[in-house]
Structures are given as structure tokens and as C-alpha cells.
Design an enzyme around this catalytic site. Structure first.
Site, PDB file in Angstrom:
ATOM      1  N   GLU A   1      -1.584   6.407   7.951  1.00 43.11           N
ATOM      2  CA  GLU A   1      -2.138   6.096   6.633  1.00 43.11           C
ATOM      3  C   GLU A   1      -3.646   6.326   6.616  1.00 43.11           C
ATOM      4  OE1 GLU A   1       1.406   2.855   5.902  1.00 43.11           O
ATOM      5  OE2 GLU A   1      -0.619   2.149   6.367  1.00 43.11           O
TER       6      GLU A   1
ATOM      7  N   ASN B   1       1.764  -5.125  12.266  1.00 45.03           N
ATOM      8  CA  ASN B   1       0.694  -4.539  11.460  1.00 45.03           C
ATOM      9  C   ASN B   1       0.878  -5.007  10.017  1.00 45.03           C
ATOM     10  OD1 ASN B   1      -1.229  -2.975  10.197  1.00 45.03           O
ATOM     11  ND2 ASN B   1      -0.128  -1.044  10.429  1.00 45.03           N
TER      12      ASN B   1
ATOM     13  N   HIS C   1      -3.850   5.429  12.687  1.00 47.72           N
ATOM     14  CA  HIS C   1      -2.604   5.245  11.945  1.00 47.72           C
ATOM     15  C   HIS C   1      -2.452   6.365  10.915  1.00 47.72           C
ATOM     16  CE1 HIS C   1       0.471   3.452   9.366  1.00 47.72           C
ATOM     17  NE2 HIS C   1       0.760   2.652  10.373  1.00 47.72           N
TER      18      HIS C   1
ATOM     19  N   SER D   1       9.659   1.704  10.851  1.00 44.73           N
ATOM     20  CA  SER D   1      10.806   0.935  10.331  1.00 44.73           C
ATOM     21  C   SER D   1      11.672   0.324  11.429  1.00 44.73           C
ATOM     22  CB  SER D   1      11.662   1.800   9.393  1.00 44.73           C
ATOM     23  OG  SER D   1      10.912   2.199   8.259  1.00 44.73           O
TER      24      SER D   1
ATOM     25  N   GLY E   1       7.649   2.878   6.516  1.00 37.41           N
ATOM     26  CA  GLY E   1       7.788   2.242   5.217  1.00 37.41           C
ATOM     27  C   GLY E   1       8.840   2.853   4.324  1.00 37.41           C
TER      28      GLY E   1
ATOM     29  N   GLU F   1       4.866   6.863  15.873  1.00 37.84           N
ATOM     30  CA  GLU F   1       5.312   6.505  14.526  1.00 37.84           C
ATOM     31  C   GLU F   1       5.575   7.787  13.731  1.00 37.84           C
ATOM     32  OE1 GLU F   1       3.975   2.277  13.104  1.00 37.84           O
ATOM     33  OE2 GLU F   1       2.394   3.738  12.778  1.00 37.84           O
TER      34      GLU F   1
ATOM     35  N   LYS G   1      -1.020  -4.541   7.545  1.00 39.78           N
ATOM     36  CA  LYS G   1      -1.601  -3.604   6.585  1.00 39.78           C
ATOM     37  C   LYS G   1      -2.423  -4.381   5.550  1.00 39.78           C
ATOM     38  CE  LYS G   1       2.013  -0.287   7.590  1.00 39.78           C
ATOM     39  NZ  LYS G   1       2.869   0.808   7.085  1.00 39.78           N
TER      40      LYS G   1
END
Length: 256
Positions: A101, A13, A99, A217, A177, A171, A15
Site C-alpha cells: 500500500e 497490522n 508494504h 488474508s 484485503g 504478501e 493499518k
């Protein structure tokens, strides 16, 4: 991993990273490193503007192009949005949905994610559905309850014959991140719980065919241990997917 029943998938991904020029450079560096990916499918989920270029560059490779999002309506007056049909027409195979985010920064709800899942399946795209808990939820021992709600919501209205087209990615939000990673045991516990939920909804045969990735991660150092877990069927890779050597090492771990 359990290759007998389901596919191992390593998805990068990117991003909001990589201009077309940068994407070409990363591809040139990555291509010779991933030519031996025989036992897992490799997907690059790239920004919309990079999709046509990556489709051309990856045409003769074993790597598939994915998108990072799509709108929940088939078409209409939604300035700046991209539809499932547009992605399909470009040759996209996978699309990341839900996701954390998107949920946090764009207000995406479980109901909205479900609409996207249903539309993606109808259009012939394979959704990579992200689920995961916050640090606060984990500390309150709410992880499995919260993830169960996300999984059940995402699958609302999905018929059993379409189920195998869906990939889930666990996740944990606190590990995305941040450099923090769930232990192999923590990842396995939640992935197994996800499969148990699906088994209760659709039966054992359907549940064992579903690919469930781990994100948060995953990197070259921890990939082998995470992927050795029975219910961890690949990874959704963020930062490490932007580094050719790191991403290649994860793919190599999945090919063991």
C-alpha cells in the site's frame, strides 16, 4: 515453521484503523485470549497515535508494539513524518517497511525501502520488509523474478551480522484485503525462494535464521495450513488483527 532455527512471529497490522478509545477496547477483549502465546512472538503494528497507549497497556504482557512506517531520513524538515529515533524512543521494536500500500499509494520504490531498512537497523529497530507480486505479474509467471528483485534491493548494504534483525513478509498484492489467499503451496514456494535468495547472498547458516512470514488474508480458517509449511514462519495479519477472536485463533495456530 521451524522453531529450531528461527522465531515464529505473528504481527497484526492495524493499518489506518483504531482510535485510542477503540484500541483500548480491542486490547481489553484480546488480552485474556493471548496470554498463552508461548511459542511465538506477537506484535501489534498500530497507528502512530496509538503507540504510547499500547505501550502502556502491553507493558506487562508478552505482546510487542510495532509501527507501520518511518521516514528514510534520521531527522529534518519533513512535516508530518515520523523518524526511526522517535519510534525507538517510544519503545517500538518492529516497523513495517515497503508494504504494498505504501509502494502503490505513496510511490515508495525499492531504493527508498532499502534506505529505510538501513536506517531502521542503525537505530535498533527490526524491519518487517514486505515483498510480493501483483496478479498480472503472477499470471505472467514473473512472481519469483519480481520478489527476488525486491529482496535483493531491500538487503543492499546490509551486513551479515545485522541480517537476523530483519523479518520478511511475503504478501501477494492480489491477496491483500481481497479475501483471496495464496494456497499453502504457493505461499511455501515463494517463502522458500526468498530463503534461497538469502542463502546465495549470505550463506546457509544466515538464511535458516531468518523469519519469513506470510500475509495476504491469513485468517483463523487457513492459518494452521499455511503455518504448517516449513518456510512459513508466521503471519503479517491485516483485517483479522482487528477482530480479537480471529487474531487469537491465528496465534493459537502458531502455537501448535
Amino acid at each position: 515453521m521451524n522453531r529450531r532455527y528461527r522465531k515464529t512471529i505473528i504481527a497484526g497490522n492495524w493499518k489506518m484503523n483504531m482510535t485510542a478509545t477503540e484500541a483500548r477496547g480491542l486490547f481489553d477483549e484480546l488480552k485474556p485470549m493471548i496470554s498463552k502465546a508461548k511459542w511465538c512472538e506477537v506484535v501489534l503494528c498500530v497507528p502512530f497515535v496509538d503507540i504510547p497507549l499500547m505501550r502502556r497497556l502491553l507493558k506487562d504482557s508478552r505482546v510487542t508494539v510495532g509501527a507501520q512506517n518511518m521516514h528514510h531520513e534520521p531527522s529534518g524538515a519533513y512535516t508530518g513524518e515520523v523518524s526511526a529515533a522517535m519510534l525507538k524512543d517510544l519503545g517500538v521494536k518492529y516497523v513495517i517497511l515497503g508494504h504494498s500500500e505504501r509502494r502503490a499509494y505513496c510511490g515508495e520504490t525499492d531504493s527508498l525501502v532499502n534506505k529505510k531498512v538501513l536506517l531502521a537497523l542503525q537505530t535498533g529497530l527490526r524491519p518487517i520488509v514486505c515483498v510480493g507480486e501483483s496478479l498480472e505479474q503472477r499470471e505472467k509467471n514473473l512472481t519469483l523474478d519480481y520478489v527476488a528483485l525486491q529482496v535483493k534491493s531491500a538487503l543492499a548494504g546490509v551486513p551479515v551480522e545485522k541480517l537476523r534483525q530483519i523479518v520478511f513478509a511475503y504478501e501477494p498484492i492480489w491477496a491483500i484485503g481481497t479475501g483471496r489467499t495464496a494456497t499453502a503451496e504457493q505461499a511455501a514456494e515463494v517463502n522458500t525462494a526468498i530463503r534461497t535468495i538469502i542463502r546465495k547472498m549470505y550463506g546457509a547458516r544466515a538464511a535458516r535464521s531468518i523469519t519469513i512470514q506470510y500475509g495476504g488474508s491469513m485468517n483463523a480458517k487457513n492459518a494452521e495450513e499455511l503455518l504448517a509449511q516449513f518456510d512459513v514462519d508466521g503471519g503479517l495479519i491485516g483485517g483479522a488483527a482487528l477482530k480479537a477472536s480471529e487474531f487469537a485463533a491465528i496465534i493459537q495456530a502458531a502455537n501448535q
